[in-house]
Motif scaffolding. Structure first.
Motif, short mmCIF file in Angstrom:
data_model
loop_
_atom_site.label_atom_id
_atom_site.label_comp_id
_atom_site.label_asym_id
_atom_site.label_seq_id
_atom_site.Cartn_x
_atom_site.Cartn_y
_atom_site.Cartn_z
N GLY B 78 -3.85 51.22 69.39
CA GLY B 78 -3.39 52.10 68.31
C GLY B 78 -3.84 51.61 66.95
N ARG B 79 -4.24 52.55 66.10
CA ARG B 79 -4.74 52.21 64.77
C ARG B 79 -3.68 52.44 63.69
N GLY B 80 -2.41 52.66 64.11
CA GLY B 80 -1.35 52.90 63.14
C GLY B 80 -0.74 51.62 62.59
N LYS B 89 0.46 53.48 76.56
CA LYS B 89 1.50 54.29 75.93
C LYS B 89 1.56 55.68 76.55
N ASN B 108 0.92 61.01 63.84
CA ASN B 108 1.39 60.29 62.67
C ASN B 108 0.30 60.31 61.60
N GLU B 111 0.41 58.19 56.80
CA GLU B 111 -0.31 57.13 56.07
C GLU B 111 0.28 56.75 54.71
N SER B 112 1.13 55.74 54.69
CA SER B 112 1.65 55.33 53.38
C SER B 112 1.83 53.83 53.22
N TYR B 196 8.02 56.55 52.80
CA TYR B 196 7.25 55.63 53.66
C TYR B 196 7.88 55.48 55.04
N GLY B 199 6.83 57.13 58.32
CA GLY B 199 5.69 56.71 59.11
C GLY B 199 6.11 55.88 60.31
N GLU B 200 7.31 55.31 60.25
CA GLU B 200 7.85 54.59 61.42
C GLU B 200 8.15 55.66 62.46
N GLU B 201 7.80 55.41 63.72
CA GLU B 201 7.77 56.54 64.66
C GLU B 201 9.10 57.25 64.86
N VAL B 234 4.05 59.24 69.98
CA VAL B 234 3.61 59.25 68.59
C VAL B 234 2.29 58.49 68.52
N ASN B 235 1.27 59.12 67.98
CA ASN B 235 -0.03 58.46 67.81
C ASN B 235 -0.56 58.66 66.40
N ASN B 236 -1.25 57.65 65.95
CA ASN B 236 -1.89 57.68 64.64
C ASN B 236 -3.15 58.56 64.66
N THR B 239 -6.37 56.74 65.81
CA THR B 239 -6.31 56.50 67.25
C THR B 239 -6.84 57.73 67.98
C1 LIG Z 1 7.95 50.87 58.28
C2 LIG Z 1 6.84 51.39 59.14
C3 LIG Z 1 5.94 52.32 58.63
C4 LIG Z 1 4.91 52.83 59.40
N1 LIG Z 1 4.05 53.74 58.86
C5 LIG Z 1 3.05 54.26 59.63
C6 LIG Z 1 2.15 55.24 59.10
O1 LIG Z 1 2.25 55.64 57.93
N2 LIG Z 1 1.19 55.74 59.91
C7 LIG Z 1 1.06 55.33 61.21
O2 LIG Z 1 0.20 55.83 61.92
N3 LIG Z 1 1.89 54.40 61.73
C8 LIG Z 1 2.88 53.87 60.98
N4 LIG Z 1 3.74 52.95 61.53
C9 LIG Z 1 3.58 52.61 62.96
C10 LIG Z 1 4.26 53.64 63.83
O3 LIG Z 1 5.63 53.28 63.99
C11 LIG Z 1 3.65 53.73 65.22
O4 LIG Z 1 3.55 52.45 65.74
C12 LIG Z 1 2.28 54.36 65.24
O5 LIG Z 1 2.25 55.60 64.59
C13 LIG Z 1 1.85 54.55 66.65
O6 LIG Z 1 0.58 55.11 66.75
P1 LIG Z 1 -0.64 54.31 67.42
O7 LIG Z 1 -0.13 53.71 68.70
O8 LIG Z 1 -1.65 55.38 67.64
O9 LIG Z 1 -1.04 53.30 66.43
C14 LIG Z 1 4.77 52.41 60.74
C15 LIG Z 1 5.66 51.46 61.25
C16 LIG Z 1 6.67 50.95 60.46
C17 LIG Z 1 7.60 49.94 61.05
#
Ligand SMILES: Cc1cc2nc3c(=O)[nH]c(=O)nc-3n(C[C@H](O)[C@H](O)[C@H](O)COP(=O)(O)O)c2cc1C
Ligand code: SF4
Ligand code: FES
Lengths: 162, 467
Positions: B78-80, B89, B108, B111-112, B196, B199-201, B234-236, B239
């Motif tokens: 994952g690129r999040g 996942k 997701n 992006e912040s 912000y 962005g947490e899933e 939830v995916n970025n 990703t």
């Molecule tokens: C406080 C906090 C903020 C986050 N903000 C983002 C965000 O803006 N974009 C994002 O893709 N993931 C963010 N994440 C990670 C996500 O919870 C999640 O792991 C992710 O979207 C999973 O996608 P991926 O598996 O494709 O990376 C954040 C996590 C935390 C704890």
């Protein structure tokens, strides 16, 4: 039309929201997109009347809608200037002179951060990272990004907003 | 395959265009269409290999399990920010034969994380790549409804992805009977409103349901009880944008890029004190020095590097001596930080690391949702202590206090990892820049750029503070 005469939720918005709720299994999911549309169409901020009308539309208590709206920094719950200027003060912008941009914005508009200029033309707000970090410093004027700013650019950028 | 450097002018109003380039000679794919005229439209996307993966999967007799297997085999992470295996996942989603409840994909696009602006490039310049990635993910997980949660401030991203979805729908690529098959999938756009924590899933899911973005305790995990308590992944954005390439070119090709444990290319944003800030596509494992010197033109104004952040504000500040570290999950962890979102933030020799931490701590204080006392109080304390040390009013004990506060906040002491995001850079500055903290206390002022810092408007309260 004064705000009190204006119908709190015009028919066009109602129709839009009726369509919007179809995208979700539960009606409340359309609330935040709907609040955005209200803010755009109904004077730039969310009045108590607008929040109440949304509560009625979504079948929620007004206090619930207020609780949601107040959580999100993009929603204004108090009157704003005709134009809203935000300056990002987060790390990448701070490293490239965000405070100078903010100071110049305050000078040009005559408003403090968090305030409205005396002529009602501008609200100035500090913003967290806007995702323009590689084009820092930046400001946002009425939702449009202006990036890679020098202090001298600020007056020109804001000059167009009457 | 384009190997030319690409350079685009941001369609937002800019004084100077942000530079989005890929250096010569390295294979690029994520940004391969960026820079083409009308790269965001369906005809251009299709003319450059677009929707070939979807067609291959839908008409080539692939099963959902096979698609998941390819993604698993590719090693895509994952690129999040968290770097979790994408295929794994996806495999957590329950078997629809045993669990017929509706299921969702939440994209997701919030992006912040400060320093991060890579998903925006994909959404503005190559939105169909995201749409195709969403469709493939939905096919693999048998999802019929996806929501793209775009942060409210990303107006152009929202417009471009919405337009791409509409074009795709008109072309029979979204909706019922996709490409004449039984595969059906709807994609809906959803606009956030500037927090912000969304962005947490799990915060994202609460927000998508129309509530405050208060993260939920885990378990239950989203695959069991996510959006509306139904199975959800939830995916970025980035990703998902990788997925069409993984399908058409295969897992082995993907693994030929990057490192064995962190395969593929990644979008690295580099900002702060460099000559050419920008978003660059590079293989995972590239040396940070290469990104700084080759892509970003080195530290600006001929100055020296003092410190740098490898992956967004929640990853720890490293000293300049660590600039030869490889940009992959394991190498950066060994160096004492994290890959995070691949957002490098560079500080030159005139920058104050305490001042940088003050800004970062202020951000986490502002963004804490307030549910957990360790996070709500901890972020406020951290900000206050960094601010007073920076002002020259700190005490030597404050340095220990920073560590003990951070220890009280993380790891895994709160509902979500925002508390960790504030604690991790705190530990890093105490470990790597202790001398600078002590110097502030000893001198009773910031040793650098005193006048400038004193003139800053730091005591004015930002509007829109919440929680
Ligand atoms: C406080 C906090 C903020 C986050 N903000 C983002 C965000 O803006 N974009 C994002 O893709 N993931 C963010 N994440 C990670 C996500 O919870 C999640 O792991 C992710 O979207 C999973 O996608 P991926 O598996 O494709 O990376 C954040 C996590 C935390 C704890
Ligand atoms: S850790 Fe912080 S942001 Fe996360 S749920 Fe707790 S209070 Fe909210
Ligand atoms: S830090 Fe200002 S836009 Fe990211």
């Amino acid at each position: 039309m004064s705000p009190s005469e204006r119908p709190a939720l015009p028919e066009a918005l109602r129709a839009e929201f009726t369509e919007l709720v179809r995208h979700y299994p539960e009606r409340q999911a359309a609330l935040i997109p709907a609040l955005h549309r209200c803010q755009e169409e109904l004077g730039g901020w969310l009045t108590p009347e607008t929040l109440e009308a949304c509560a009625e539309f979504f079948g929620l208590e007004p206090v619930e809608v207020f609780g949601v709206a107040s959580f999100y920094p993009m929603f204004h719950l108090r009157p704003v200037g005709r134009h809203v200027v935000g300056v990002c003060h987060n790390i990448s912008c701070a490293l490239r002179g965000a405070e100078d941009i903010l100071r110049e914005t305050c000078r040009v508009t005559g408003s403090k951060p968090g305030g409205v200029s005396a002529d009602g033309r501008f609200s100035v707000v500090r913003l967290e990272c806007q995702g323009a970090c590689t084009a820092a410093p930046m400001l946002v004027l009425d939702g449009a990004f202006h990036e890679n700013l020098a202090t001298a650019d600020v007056a020109r950028v804001l000059g167009g907003a009457r | 395959m384009s190997t030319e450097p690409t350079k685009i002018t941001s369609p937002t109003k800019t004084a100077l265009p942000p530079k989005i380039t890929s250096p010569l000679k390295r294979e690029i794919y994520l940004l391969s269409r960026v820079g083409l005229r009308d790269s965001h439209t369906l005809p251009v996307y299709k003319a450059h290999g677009g929707y070939a993966a979807l067609e291959q999967v839908l008409t080539g007799g692939f099963t959902p399990a096979q698609v998941i297997q390819i993604v698993k085999d590719s090693g895509l992470r994952g690129r999040g920010g968290a770097g979790f295996s994408t295929g794994l996942k996806w495999s957590f989603m329950p078997d629809p034969a045993k669990d017929p409840r509706p299921r969702y994909l939440a994209v997701n696009a919030d992006e912040s994380e400060p320093g991060t602006c890579k998903d925006r490039v994909l959404m503005e310049q190559d939105p169909h790549g995201l749409v195709e990635g969403i469709l493939l993910a939905c096919f693999a997980m048998r999802v019929k409804t996806a929501y793209v949660y775009v942060r409210g401030e990303y107006r152009l991203s929202h417009e471009r992805v919405a337009a791409a979805v509409a074009e795709a729908r008109a072309a029979g690529l979204v909706g019922a009977k996709i490409l004449g098959t039984d595969f059906a999938c709807d994609i809906w756009m959803h606009k956030g409103a500037g927090a912000y924590i969304c962005g947490e899933e799990t915060g994202l899911m609460e927000s998508l349901e129309g509530k405050r973005g208060h993260p939920r305790p885990k378990p239950p995990f989203p695959a069991g009880a996510g959006l509306w308590r139904q199975p959800t992944t939830v995916n970025n954005v980035e990703t998902l944008a990788n997925v069409p390439f993984v399908i058409t070119r295969g897992a082995d090709w993907f693994k030929s890029l990057g490192t064995p444990k962190s395969p593929g290319n990644v979008l690295i944003g580099i900002s702060g004190h460099v000559e050419r800030p920008g978003v660059y596509e590079l293989p995972l494992g590239i040396s940070a020095r290469t990104v700084l010197e080759e892509c970003a033109g080195g530290v600006w104004k001929g100055r020296k590097l003092k410190a740098w952040i490898p992956g967004g504000s929640s990853t720890g500040l490293l000293p300049a001596a660590k600039i030869d570290v490889a940009m992959d999950h394991d190498s950066i962890r060994e160096a004492g930080s994290m890959l995070g979102t691949g957002a490098m933030i560079m500080l030159d020799e005139t920058a104050c690391t305490v001042r940088a931490m003050q800004v970062i701590a202020r951000f986490y204080e502002h963004e804490s949702c307030g549910q957990c006392s360790q996070c709500r109080e901890g972020t406020e304390w951290l900000h206050q202590i960094f601010a007073r040390i920076e002002r020259g009013q700190g005490r030597m004990e404050d340095i220990e206090l920073l560590s003990s506060l951070a220890n009280g906040m993380a790891p895994a002491k709160t509902i979500c990892a925002l508390a960790d995001a504030a604690a991790i850079p705190t530990h890093a500055i105490v470990k790597n820049f202790r001398a600078e903290l002590e110097e502030h206390v000893r001198l009773g002022r910031c040793p650098l750029d005193v006048e400038r810092h004193a003139a800053e408007l730091t005591d004015l309260v930002p509007e829109g503070a919440h929680a």
